[in-house]
Enzyme design. Structure first.
Site, PDB file in Angstrom:
ATOM      1  CG  PHE A 258      21.425  73.541  77.875  1.00  0.00           C
ATOM      2  CD1 PHE A 258      20.698  74.326  78.758  1.00  0.00           C
ATOM      3  CD2 PHE A 258      22.390  72.686  78.392  1.00  0.00           C
ATOM      4  CE1 PHE A 258      20.936  74.265  80.127  1.00  0.00           C
ATOM      5  CE2 PHE A 258      22.635  72.616  79.751  1.00  0.00           C
ATOM      6  CZ  PHE A 258      21.896  73.405  80.620  1.00  0.00           C
ATOM      7  CD  GLU A 259      23.994  71.012  74.668  1.00  0.00           C
ATOM      8  OE1 GLU A 259      23.298  71.331  73.690  1.00  0.00           O
ATOM      9  OE2 GLU A 259      23.536  70.457  75.688  1.00  0.00           O
TER      10      GLU A 259
ATOM     11  CD  GLU B  62       2.361  69.408  72.079  1.00  0.00           C
ATOM     12  OE1 GLU B  62       2.458  68.451  72.882  1.00  0.00           O
ATOM     13  OE2 GLU B  62       1.775  69.345  70.996  1.00  0.00           O
TER      14      GLU B  62
ATOM     15  CG  HIS C 299      13.104  71.343  76.780  1.00  0.00           C
ATOM     16  ND1 HIS C 299      13.237  70.226  77.545  1.00  0.00           N
ATOM     17  CD2 HIS C 299      14.300  71.556  76.197  1.00  0.00           C
ATOM     18  CE1 HIS C 299      14.474  69.757  77.427  1.00  0.00           C
ATOM     19  NE2 HIS C 299      15.138  70.545  76.609  1.00  0.00           N
TER      20      HIS C 299
ATOM     21  CB  ILE D 276      11.141  76.490  67.717  1.00  0.00           C
ATOM     22  CG1 ILE D 276      12.020  77.161  66.644  1.00  0.00           C
ATOM     23  CG2 ILE D 276       9.661  76.543  67.307  1.00  0.00           C
ATOM     24  CD1 ILE D 276      11.935  76.553  65.265  1.00  0.00           C
TER      25      ILE D 276
HETATM   26  C1  DLZ Z   1      15.848  69.463  73.591  1.00  0.00           C
HETATM   27  C2  DLZ Z   1      15.716  70.700  72.766  1.00  0.00           C
HETATM   28  C3  DLZ Z   1      14.442  71.161  72.380  1.00  0.00           C
HETATM   29  C4  DLZ Z   1      13.180  70.471  72.775  1.00  0.00           C
HETATM   30  N1  DLZ Z   1      14.311  72.233  71.605  1.00  0.00           N
HETATM   31  C5  DLZ Z   1      15.411  72.909  71.206  1.00  0.00           C
HETATM   32  C6  DLZ Z   1      15.284  74.064  70.394  1.00  0.00           C
HETATM   33  O1  DLZ Z   1      14.204  74.477  69.958  1.00  0.00           O
HETATM   34  N2  DLZ Z   1      16.432  74.704  70.048  1.00  0.00           N
HETATM   35  C7  DLZ Z   1      17.675  74.297  70.470  1.00  0.00           C
HETATM   36  O2  DLZ Z   1      18.686  74.959  70.131  1.00  0.00           O
HETATM   37  N3  DLZ Z   1      17.816  73.189  71.231  1.00  0.00           N
HETATM   38  C8  DLZ Z   1      16.726  72.495  71.596  1.00  0.00           C
HETATM   39  N4  DLZ Z   1      16.853  71.375  72.374  1.00  0.00           N
HETATM   40  C9  DLZ Z   1      18.221  70.873  72.674  1.00  0.00           C
HETATM   41  C10 DLZ Z   1      18.894  71.550  73.890  1.00  0.00           C
HETATM   42  O3  DLZ Z   1      19.403  72.823  73.545  1.00  0.00           O
HETATM   43  C11 DLZ Z   1      20.084  70.681  74.384  1.00  0.00           C
HETATM   44  O4  DLZ Z   1      20.907  70.375  73.314  1.00  0.00           O
HETATM   45  C12 DLZ Z   1      19.606  69.393  75.051  1.00  0.00           C
HETATM   46  O5  DLZ Z   1      18.696  69.649  76.082  1.00  0.00           O
HETATM   47  C13 DLZ Z   1      20.806  68.598  75.625  1.00  0.00           C
HETATM   48  O6  DLZ Z   1      21.494  69.354  76.616  1.00  0.00           O
END
Ligand code: DLZ
Length: 158
Positions: free
Chosen positions: A66-67, A94, A97, A91
């Site tokens: 997300f960042e 459940e 997200h 990935i």
């Molecule tokens: C929270 C989260 C989850 C559940 N899964 C992933 C993932 O599979 N891959 C990934 O790169 N980041 C994941 N994150 C973290 C979010 O990208 C982010 O860092 C958080 O929601 C905080 O903004």
């Protein structure tokens, strides 16, 4: 981006000008780092094979995919950076997200690219499980980090 027979590695037939002198930044998500470390390895390999110098590569880490949008936006704002590559691995879990993060990063990379008028490459795996991700990070489906690197080279040739 993810099937065995549709792989950017196979499309290196164009004569690409080497990218020596170009400055590239790679933003890597720490989430699923066993995968993103391998994407980074592949990405650097592609860039170095095409004339980039290791000392000219900037590698920065963000906590999760997300960042990647914010990280790439900061880097793309530097005038001397010619392209930014985002590497991440999301990935399926459940909950929903996965969908929110995937869509946000895809739109984010597009936005940052248009905003700064420079290539921002989407090297983010979106898979059902870790196995699928590992197969695309140096496994039987190649290395999508390498492909992201080649994509950057191609866009710098554009
Ligand atoms: C929270 C989260 C989850 C559940 N899964 C992933 C993932 O599979 N891959 C990934 O790169 N980041 C994941 N994150 C973290 C979010 O990208 C982010 O860092 C958080 O929601 C905080 O903004």
């Amino acid at each position: 981006m993810s099937s065995a027979d549709k792989n950017l590695n196979l499309h290196k037939d164009r004569n690409l000008e080497n990218i020596s002198g170009k400055k590239l930044a790679i933003v890597v998500s720490e989430w699923n780092s066993e995968v993103t470390d391998k994407l980074l390895e592949g990405c650097k390999k592609a860039l170095l094979e095409n004339g980039a110098r290791e000392s000219e590569l900037i590698v920065k880490y963000v906590p999760g995919s997300f960042e990647l949008t914010h990280g790439s936006n900061i880097l793309a704002a530097y005038e001397d950076i010619d392209a930014v590559i985002c590497l991440g691995c999301i990935i399926q879990g459940e909950t929903k997200h996965f969908d929110f993060i995937s869509m946000a990063v895809a739109h984010g990379a597009t936005y940052v690219s248009v905003k700064h008028d420079k290539p921002v490459i989407f090297g983010v795996l979106t898979t059902n499980d870790q196995q699928q991700a590992l197969e695309r990070a140096g496994g039987k489906h190649g290395n999508k980090g390498y492909e992201a690197g080649i994509t950057a080279v191609k866009m710098l040739n554009f």
